[in-house]
Enzyme design. Structure first.
Site, short mmCIF file in Angstrom:
data_model
loop_
_atom_site.label_atom_id
_atom_site.label_comp_id
_atom_site.label_asym_id
_atom_site.label_seq_id
_atom_site.Cartn_x
_atom_site.Cartn_y
_atom_site.Cartn_z
N LYS A 110 0.36 -8.59 -13.47
CA LYS A 110 1.41 -7.62 -13.15
C LYS A 110 2.28 -7.32 -14.37
CE LYS A 110 1.53 -8.56 -8.20
NZ LYS A 110 2.17 -9.32 -7.12
N LYS A 189 -11.15 -3.78 -8.47
CA LYS A 189 -10.63 -4.09 -7.14
C LYS A 189 -9.78 -2.93 -6.64
CE LYS A 189 -6.58 -6.19 -5.80
NZ LYS A 189 -6.07 -6.42 -4.47
N LYS A 192 -3.30 -0.82 -4.41
CA LYS A 192 -2.26 0.22 -4.42
C LYS A 192 -1.76 0.45 -5.83
CE LYS A 192 -0.61 -1.94 -0.37
NZ LYS A 192 0.07 -3.24 -0.42
P1 ADP Z 1 -2.59 -4.29 -3.08
O1 ADP Z 1 -3.36 -5.05 -4.14
O2 ADP Z 1 -3.25 -3.02 -2.75
O3 ADP Z 1 -1.11 -4.14 -3.41
P2 ADP Z 1 -1.68 -6.31 -1.23
O4 ADP Z 1 -1.34 -7.20 -2.38
O5 ADP Z 1 -0.55 -5.77 -0.42
O6 ADP Z 1 -2.64 -5.14 -1.75
O7 ADP Z 1 -2.69 -7.06 -0.27
C1 ADP Z 1 -2.58 -7.22 1.13
C2 ADP Z 1 -3.79 -7.96 1.63
O8 ADP Z 1 -4.97 -7.18 1.43
C3 ADP Z 1 -4.05 -9.29 0.90
O9 ADP Z 1 -4.58 -10.22 1.80
C4 ADP Z 1 -5.06 -8.92 -0.13
O10 ADP Z 1 -5.83 -10.03 -0.54
C5 ADP Z 1 -5.90 -7.91 0.63
N1 ADP Z 1 -6.54 -6.98 -0.31
C6 ADP Z 1 -5.93 -6.12 -1.14
N2 ADP Z 1 -6.82 -5.41 -1.86
C7 ADP Z 1 -8.04 -5.86 -1.46
C8 ADP Z 1 -9.39 -5.51 -1.83
N3 ADP Z 1 -9.64 -4.58 -2.73
N4 ADP Z 1 -10.40 -6.16 -1.21
C9 ADP Z 1 -10.16 -7.11 -0.27
N5 ADP Z 1 -8.91 -7.47 0.12
C10 ADP Z 1 -7.87 -6.86 -0.46
#
Ligand code: ADP
Ligand code: TRP
Length: 321
Positions: A110, A189, A192
């Site tokens: 980050k 991956k 957001k």
């Molecule tokens: P982002 O990375 O989009 O900000 P979050 O950190 O809010 O997502 O993640 C919320 C949940 O979704 C967590 O359990 C995270 O591990 C899962 N998650 C986020 N992106 C992925 C992905 N590309 N594949 C599988 N799980 C994901």
């Protein structure tokens, strides 16, 4: 069995979130004691626009409800409505070694992406440990990116139990093999913060634009292709039936896979899967007061549970006199 997981209201929820966490949580509604929450305190580390954060919180709630989460069959709340989590974070911080946090990839990633290297961002995993331990969760469904944070939560819980006597359940991560990391449009991956998502609730032209933007290689249609290296194939695999995937696999291996057609097929599958929920989401968002009431009610239930653990912790560490 207590199952718990949270999601940040830091942007539009996407199919990585859906397969990594939301789907598993919703499917456990009947069989487990389920704790689902929107982690707005965590989102503060990246969202500094108050209107955006507040709107994002309501929208994340509408997303879960539209996808079928029944607030009467689980505890569904907003993290900041249970202030006990902040006190527990402090108690856990005291016995969290700096080195444990310094090793966290997520913090380094980050900061490398331009987020300010604040104390809050650094101690993000301790707040997450408090989230989990406060409710004595047994299992925590997450995507693979959260695995290290779960290890931190386990380490902290074990350290606390060793030092003060058995207090916390040691939580287990639940990471599904097939959906551990859903790829984004660019093959990284889906996240957001990378701008490479397919939002669950996008539709029409916007959705089509996203799907057509999935990056593929330049291999001619008739040439054989390796399905394992193709993010379009990985995405199809989340939505298509087994039979259809066997056919598509044949097209990749033997030649004949036309990316453009497969993208249109994926678009149809997305519409089939999420079409019905779109209307429901609109209805929820049209009644923010009802959303607030659902969340407040969940917050009260969560707070009751949280108080029991926090009381015990206070006694264990000497804050009861
Ligand atoms: P982002 O990375 O989009 O900000 P979050 O950190 O809010 O997502 O993640 C919320 C949940 O979704 C967590 O359990 C995270 O591990 C899962 N998650 C986020 N992106 C992925 C992905 N590309 N594949 C599988 N799980 C994901
Ligand atoms: N850190 C998680 C993420 O970015 C969100 C989160 C906060 C969480 N507290 C949690 C997930 C507790 C599971 C359990 O996705």
């Amino acid at each position: 069995m207590k199952i718990l997981s949270g999601i940040q209201p830091s942007g539009q929820l996407h199919i990585g979130n859906y397969f990594g966490m939301m789907q598993t949580m919703i499917s456990n509604m009947e069989s487990s004691e389920l704790y689902v929450f929107i982690v707005d305190l965590h989102a503060l580390t990246s969202v500094h626009d108050r209107d955006k954060l507040a709107a994002g919180t309501l929208e994340a709630a509408a997303d879960f409800l539209a996808l079928g989460l029944d607030p009467d069959k689980c505890i569904f709340w907003v993290q900041s409505d249970v202030p006990e989590v902040c006190e527990l974070t402090w108690a856990l911080s005291i016995l969290t070694p700096m080195g444990l946090l310094e090793r966290c990839h997520s913090y380094k990633d980050k900061v490398a992406k331009g987020l300010a290297a604040s104390h809050g961002l650094f101690s993000y995993p301790v707040l997450m440990a408090a989230d989990i331990l406060l409710y004595q969760a047994d299992r925590v469904p997450v995507g693979k990116d959260q695995k290290q944070h779960l290890e931190v939560a386990r380490d902290i819980a074990m350290k606390f139990n060793n030092q003060y006597g058995d207090t916390f359940v040691i939580p287990e991560p639940a990471i599904s093999e097939t959906t551990a990391t859903v790829p984004g449009l660019d093959g990284q991956k889906m996240s957001k913060s990378y701008g490479n998502t397919i939002p669950i609730f996008s539709e029409g032209k916007q959705l089509k634009k996203r799907v057509m933007a999935i990056e593929t290689d330049a291999t001619p249609v008739d040439d054989p292709k390796n399905p394992d290296n193709c993010n379009l194939y990985q995405m199809m695999n989340l939505f298509a039936t087994r039979e259809r995937m066997a056919e598509i696999n044949g097209l990749y291996v033997n030649g004949g896979a036309a990316y453009g057609y497969l993208k249109l097929e994926l678009l149809d599958l997305l519409n089939d899967k999420f079409g019905a929920a779109r209307q429901k989401k609109k209805e929820y968002l049209a009644d923010p007061e009802m959303l607030r009431q659902i969340l407040k009610k969940g917050g009260d239930k969560a707070r009751e549970k949280a108080t029991v653990t926090l009381d015990l912790v206070r006694e264990r560490i000497g804050l009861k006199y």
